[in-house]
Structures are given as C-alpha cells and as structure tokens.
Design a protein around this motif. Structure first.
Motif: not given
Lengths: 413, 357
Positions: A251, B118, B153, B156-158, B310
């Motif tokens: 992300h 992710h 979700y 997408e890599h959120r 992260k």
C-alpha cells in the motif's frame, strides 16, 4: 414466485455467485434443482439436511469416497444418494484445458456436474453421484490418468505450493516432492490402516503458501543455509523509490530501508548505511521479511533444502497444534529417499502406538519426544524447541548412565 | 473385466500440464513484480517473462463454470490455467500483449481480478449446507456475502499487509482455519438431543460411544433402554457422535451461529506463525446474507487498517497493542468465553504487569 427466494438474494453483488452458477446446471440436471431446493430449506430452517453414513467406495479402495444422503429423500429424490468423490489433484494445481474438459465430461456423464476446485486438503472434489456411478466414474478417470484421493484414517492426498515452477523463493522442487511422495504411499492413501488421517504438505519457503505448518502432520518447508543473495544496486533502487516494495503489491510506493527492513528484522542481523545493505547471515533466522519486501534485491541462498516439521492438526482433539521442527535441514533431491524413510518410520511408530483417532502430534505429546525420536532414529536438536523445560522433572535412562560411563559429559569443561 | 481395472496410478504427473515458458524456466525464476492488483510478472534468469492474472472464485463451481475458465484460457493462455491454494484461478501467459484483453475477458464474465499483495484474497472455506452433515452454518453463502461486502479490498492493495480470511462450518475445522487473520467458524452451542426409540434401531452403541472424543457418552444406565446418555458438561458440540449415530442430532437452529477467531498467520515473516484467537464468541446465524457477520468483520478490518503499522499482520498489530486494547477499539465486550479453560489454558493467562487500563 421463485422456489428459492432466499438463495436468489445471493445472485446479486460483485463476487461470483454460486447460486447463479447452480441454477444454470439445474436447467440441465434435475438433481441440481433438488440440491437448490434442499439448500433453500436449510436457509429457511438453519440446519443441514445431509446424513453421513453407509460404507460406499470403489472396489479395492477404502478411501476417497464419502457416502452422502439427504434426510429429505421424499422431497428431493435426486439427492437420495449424493456421494462425494475426491480426485487426487496434480501437483501445483496446474491444468491444461484439455484435461479440465475431460474431467468435466466425465463428471457430467457420471455425476451432478458440481465440484470444488479444490477441497481443503487439495483434491478436486466431485459433489454428488449415486453408488452405481462410482466405479464407472473412477475407471473413466483412471483411463485418463487420474486417480482417487484419500479420506478416512488414511494418507490424505499430499499438496504443495507452485515451487520452482513459478517462484524464485522456492528452496526445493515442491511439485516433484509432492508427486513422488504421493506415488510412494499409494497403498496407504487408498487403504485406510492408520489410527487417523496423515497429511503431507510441501511449501517451498518459510512464507508457507500451503499452510503446511498449520495443517499437515508432516510439514516440509523449504529453507537455505548459506547467505541471502544481495544485489546492492537493486537495494539502492528500492531506497530511491525506483523499485516498489513487494514488487508493487504493498500500500506504499517507497521503502525506507532502515525503518521498513532493518528495524523490523526479528534478529537485528542487518545494517544499512545509506548505500550498502549488510546481513550477518549466521544470525539470520530466514523469516523472509526482507526478501518479501525487496524481491529484486534479495534472494534466498543457494545451499538449499527443507526443514521437516511434524504434528499439526485442527482442534480435534487436544486443541489445535502447529507442526514443530524435528529435522532442521534435509536435502530434498530426487528420489527423496531420506524423507521417504523418515515418513515410513513415523507412520510405523504411530500405527503401532496410536489410539483410534489420535494424530501423530498428539501421540508424541502423550509418549514424549524422546520415545518418538528413538523410535524413528532422530537425535535431539535444539532447533526443535522454543525453550528448554522449566520444570525439574526430567528422567534418566540406563542408556544415559552407560554413556556417562563411556565419558559423556553435559558441558565441556 | 476385473483384470482390466486400473488402480493405484496416483495423480497425473504435473509436467504434462505446465505451459512451455514454465518448462523452459523451471527453477530459473529470478524475481517477480505485481504491476497492478491481480497481475504477477515473473522474470527468469533467461529474460523470459510470465504473466499471471489472478481471478477470484469460490471453491464451489459447476462444470459449466470450469468450461468458461477453459474458454478464456484457450483464447489467451494457449490452454494453460492453474488454481491457487486459496481457490483463486490463475491464467498464465508469456505474452504481455495478452494481459489487457485477458483481464477484459475475465471481467466481461463477471469475475473479479485481484487477490495479490496487500489485499483480501479469496476466502478458503468448507462445504456447509451444500454437502456436509455436521455444519452449524452454510459456507458458500457466507463467503459470498463477506466478499461482496469487502469487494473493494480484493482488487486493490490498500491494507497494511495481506489479510487471509477463512471459513469452517463447524469446530471439526476440515478447513483448518486456525491460523487465519480472520477465521469465520460455525459453532453449535448445545449438546446432542437423543432420540432413544430411534437410536435403538439405527445406531451401534459401542461405535457411538467410541466416537466421542471427550468420552462423554456412556450406555444408558437403565439396561432395559438400549441407548446412550451424554454427560453434557463434557460435550463440546463436535457432532462426531451424530456422524456415527443419526439419532443424536445436535442442531439447534436458534442457538447455533458464528464465532470469529482473529490474528493468526502461517508465514514466518517477522513473527513466527500464530494461532487465531477468539475475538467474537457468537454472532447469529442469519441467512441469506449474514449481515451481523459481515458488519463485525468489516469493523475489525477497519480498526486494523486504522491502527496497524506498515507491514503488520492483524495478529501482529494486536500483539503490539494488547488484546484488551483490541477489544476496546472493536467494541467487543470481554466474556468468560474468551478465557481459555481447555487443555493448555495456562499458556494464555497473563502472568505479568504488562497490561493496559
């Protein structure tokens, strides 16, 4: 008025709808109309309408077919006999469309046309056929190169990640190991003779994409012993943002080598001075975090093999267990003789000593690691524990005293 | 006839199913990229490239569906396709120019592309009411409902890290969901009801007694009644007796439901593999869309997205902040059910002053 007003509500929304898929099949196969009808009944009543039971199977096998019957056969006659067939999948779940169409043709002819790609253990699952169709379906599959998988107190169909076929991290040939071990234990797979189920799973690296550590009695997880290979220019490209973390799968778009990589290393064995990444490889515990973040800069070493872990199972009965290390490093080259011999020894000890429905991991807890290791020919290794015992209840055997008489000591002075 | 039977051949060798680019580069892959969600690009030492387009699916499919997969694979992938360990379908091609039309064809079919990096990827799951005799809940219907709800979700890599959701429809966990970021677990909450008149005719008493993993079943004390009794305090609602003896159903449509277990993982990255732990002890079994289950999962997922650093997996985030803070953030009242009292309960008790108010 629809026959399935509750299920109809699962036809909307962006995720693929199994209801819409089943309805197409229901137009061709009356038993699928019954299947939807019974499922709608379950949605109304909030209980299942399947019965277990009845020994069904194909000639000579005790495994791979699960008898399944509706408890509402009068309402849904197409489900009176609706057995499951497990079909052993090819390693890595690769197919040609020719093979898939062949499987579909056979299942349309002999069964309901409903399947799982794939079941939890890894097999192709054919859902729903009658007793009469089991043998002809099996032989049609066998003539086309497919065999039935495992069920009951037998070896279950081993499964593996895609390994060397499409992954730069795999430390051994998971697909060949899976194939070879499956062939080696065909008898145990088709003819239940164990106290309970026994599963092998093969993962190529510690990321463990087939969850071997959680759900295989014998978990074979790839590992390297030497140094992580580093491309320093690529590390700089990650630091500068030219290369994206996780190959673009994260992300965030840019790595902070110090904070994201070095500071999160669980053994603190890395350092970064702004231009060079250093790794004290002797202290690395091969967790894969740094490699996962920088796939173009870091790769596992070249002295590769696998760690053998044993004992995992779902919660029945003693509570869920994860597999633990029994052999820290084993070379994994064809024909995998060392693994086959160890596997056979483990199964023999467990079959002799295990109670009905006792998984091998539970048996080891009951009888102790010492008895297990001696029976299968393994030495005690510190990699097999998180910590040594904190209690004083350790026991001594005549062999210990004999070894001492021959000069064994417990610390070198 | 019998001598013509074929047995014990095992599965077909995988090599015959591999695309030529994989055969040529087997063991020679150098690195991979994820140029966009749902697309993997693997690059070999030889310079060859392989593109993979990952397509979400449930595991329950018909032959019609599989033939549609084949049509797409024939058109864009020279007839090659694979499935992942999480029920995703992967279309494989060495031709970069095929990627965009391949994605368009998959989307035209109404199928989603994503599940990489992710993301929330496809939910691995069990059979549920479509084919199993002990489930407390359905499987495919809850999976469909949750994935509809979390669809944003998937593509997408959120997220701070990957999130792996799994579903098992009873505590036997044939799906072995016990090391998942979020495990959806069907639970029975009442012991079996015994129909003595029926039991006499349809069950074998010794095998029924032997089926109980906790030894809670014994012969009926009144010898004139050829049946069994259950020590209800020892019963943990596994349904194994019902497998042997259909006169002992343990289904209660009103009391059965869903528990959520949270924070497990299998990878070794940073932290060792972790078990999922009881987060929400009970949610109602509410077909066809299980709104309470969807809402609870979304609430936990959003709390994680807001709170995690992260690269932190859900369980790593909870380990850092502590379970008491997690329960507070997610508005989950703490109950006796959360405190372990099974075999290794002591390992879960807090023997330190390391806690928060």
């Amino acid at each position: 008025m629809s026959d399935t007003p509750l299920l109809d509500q699962l036809e909307t929304g962006p995720w693929p709808s199994f209801v819409a898929d089943l309805k197409r099949m229901a137009a061709k196969k009356p038993q699928i109309k019954d299947l939807l009808g019974q499922l709608e009944r379950s949605y109304e009543e909030k209980i299942t309408h399947w019965k277990h039971g009845g020994i069904v199977g194909v000639l000579g096998y005790g495994s791979g077919i699960i008898g399944r019957y509706s408890d509402l056969p009068d309402d849904f006659p197409g489900l009176e006999h609706f057995h499951t067939m497990r079909i052993n999948q090819p390693s890595g779940w690769f197919y040609t469309t020719a093979a898939l169409r062949m499987l579909c043709d056979i299942w349309d002819q002999y069964g309901s046309g409903v399947m799982n790609m794939h079941g939890s253990t890894g097999d192709i699952i054919f859902l729903g056929t009658t007793t009469d169709n089991l043998e002809p379906c099996f032989q049609a599959l066998a003539r086309n190169g497919f065999d039935i998988g495992g069920s009951g107190s037998a070896m279950r169909s081993p499964s593996c990640c895609c390994g060397l076929s499409r992954c730069e991290w795999s430390c051994y040939d998971t697909m060949e190991a899976c194939y070879d071990i499956t062939q080696e234990f065909q008898f145990e797979l088709h003819r239940p003779g164990f106290p309970y189920k026994f599963k092998f799973k093969f993962s190529g690296c510690p990321n463990d994409c087939v969850a071997a550590v959680a759900r295989a009695d014998c978990s074979v997880i790839g590992v390297w012993k030497d140094d992580i290979r580093i491309d320093q220019a690529a590390v700089k490209a990650y630091a500068g943002g030219e290369l994206k973390p996780k190959g673009g799968g994260a992300h965030v778009d840019k790595l902070d080598i110090q904070k994201d990589v070095v500071d999160l290393c669980p053994t603190q064995c890395m350092s970064w001075d702004g231009s060079t990444l250093k790794i004290n490889n002797r202290e690395c515990n091969h967790c894969m975090h740094c490699i996962n973040l920088m796939p173009q800069a870091l790769r596992p070493g070249t002295d590769k093999g696998a760690t053998i872990l044993l004992g995992s199972h779902a919660p029945i009965l003693e509570g869920a267990q994860m597999s633990w290390v029994i052999v820290p490093f084993m070379r994994m080259e064809k024909p995998f003789d060392e693994l086959k011999e160890l596997g056979a020894n483990i199964m023999e000890w467990w079959t002799e000593n295990g109670k009905n429905r006792e998984r091998v991991g539970e048996l080891i807890l009951r009888l102790g690691m010492r008895e297990f290791c001696l029976a299968v020919g393994l030495d005690p290794v510190p990699q097999s524990i998180k910590t040594p015992r904190c209690n004083p209840f350790f026991f001594w055997h005549p062999e210990d005293f004999e070894a001492e008489a021959e000069g064994k000591t417990y610390i070198k002075l | 006839m019998a001598e013509d039977r074929i047995t014990d051949i095992g599965p077909p060798h995988y090599e015959q199913f591999l695309p030529p680019v994989i055969k040529a580069n087997y063991g020679k892959w150098k690195y991979h990229e994820i140029p966009r969600p749902g697309v993997l690009k693997h690059v070999s030492e030889s310079g060859d490239e392989l593109y993979t387009v990952r397509c979400g699916a449930g595991r329950l499919l018909t032959t019609d569906y599989v033939r549609e997969v084949c049509d797409i694979a024939d058109k864009f992938c020279d007839g090659h396709v694979r499935w992942t360990s999480r029920n995703n379908i992967e279309f494989l091609t060495p031709k970069k120019e095929n990627v965009e039309p391949l994605i368009a064809a998959i989307k035209a079919q109404g199928w989603p592309v994503g599940g990489t990096g992710h993301a929330v990827t496809s939910i691995v799951h069990t059979q549920g009411w479509i084919h199993c005799h002990t489930p407390a809940i359905d499987a495919s219907g809850i999976v469909k409902s949750v994935m509809d709800d979390l669809f944003e979700y998937f593509g997408e890599h959120r997220l701070p890290a990957q999130v792996r959701i799994s579903l098992a429809c009873c505590l036997n966990m044939c799906g072995a969901v016990h090391c998942s970021d979020i495990a959806i677990l069907g639970i029975h909450r009442t012991p079996p009801k015994i129909f003595h008149d029926k039991l006499r005719h349809v069950c074998e008493i010794p095998t029924t007694i032997a089926a109980c993993p906790t030894g809670a079943i014994r012969p009926h004390p009144d010898k004139s009644i050829k049946s069994v009794v259950v020590n209800e305090e020892r019963c943990m609602y596994c349904g194994n007796c019902y497998t042997m003896c259909p006169a002992m159903p343990l289904f209660d449509p009103d009391k059965g439901g869903v528990a959520l277990l949270i924070g497990g993982k299998v990878s070794n990255a940073k932290h060792p593999p972790m078990f999922s732990r009881l987060g929400v002890p009970y949610l109602p079994n509410n077909p066809p869309r299980w709104p309470e289950v969807c809402q609870a999962i979304r609430k936990i997922l959003l709390a994680y997205v807001n709170g995690a650093n992260k690269w932190e997996r859900l369980g790593e985030w909870i380990t850092r902040i502590g379970w008491s803070r997690f329960f507070e953030i997610c508005d989950i009242p703490f109950t006796f059910q959360h405190i372990d009292d099974y075999k290794w309960a002591y390992d879960t008790y807090n023997t330190s002053m390391h806690f928060k108010f």
